[in-house]
Design a protein around this motif. Sequence first.
Motif, PDB file in Angstrom:
ATOM      1  N   ALA A  49       0.812  -1.220   0.000  1.00  0.00           N
ATOM      2  CA  ALA A  49       0.000   0.000   0.000  1.00  0.00           C
ATOM      3  C   ALA A  49       0.842   1.265   0.000  1.00  0.00           C
ATOM      4  N   ARG A  50       1.861   1.312   0.812  1.00  0.00           N
ATOM      5  CA  ARG A  50       2.630   2.545   0.955  1.00  0.00           C
ATOM      6  C   ARG A  50       3.825   2.635   0.015  1.00  0.00           C
ATOM      7  N   GLU A  51       4.513   1.518  -0.170  1.00  0.00           N
ATOM      8  CA  GLU A  51       5.757   1.550  -0.935  1.00  0.00           C
ATOM      9  C   GLU A  51       5.583   1.152  -2.397  1.00  0.00           C
ATOM     10  N   GLY A  52       4.391   0.722  -2.784  1.00  0.00           N
ATOM     11  CA  GLY A  52       4.130   0.391  -4.178  1.00  0.00           C
ATOM     12  C   GLY A  52       4.753  -0.916  -4.648  1.00  0.00           C
ATOM     13  N   MET A  53       4.979  -1.837  -3.736  1.00  0.00           N
ATOM     14  CA  MET A  53       5.563  -3.129  -4.085  1.00  0.00           C
ATOM     15  C   MET A  53       4.465  -4.097  -4.532  1.00  0.00           C
TER      16      MET A  53
END
Length: 157
Positions: free
Chosen positions: A103-107
């Motif tokens: 969600a936050r790091e786009g992985m």
Amino acid sequence: MAKDDDSKNYKVIAENRRARYDYAIESDLEVGIMLTGSEVKSLRVGQSNIAESYASVEGGELWLINGYIAALSRAGVFGHEERRRRKLLVKSRELARLWQATAREGMTLVPLVMYFNHRGIVKLKIAVAKGKKNHDKRETSAARDWNRQKARLLKQG
């Protein structure tokens, strides 16, 4: 002695070879998977594919989406859907880490290999990965070719 007897149960069911080419893998994690009886029997025969699948954190749970396990003809009425969503089993601390990474790091959560462990239980190794661009793929390919050529030269003389 018992360890040797247990290790013969280890068997790779399906492998996503393309994942290492398409993604830069940051870390990996072994997770359990909830299956029905006909799915396990089908996996014992070796009829599955995880190449087009991915994992996703939805509603506080981890899911394998688009994983293929062939329908077993002998199962009859008690069969299963081939491409249904399957719940992955992971500890809550790891689930929070995976959610943060996606969600936050786009992985992306990519399945690498599905296998029977030494106890005969189906496990799935998923990776936290970032998608590669075309130039990254070319760099990886060039580095791999150079390493092969270097090893060949060192072997010759």
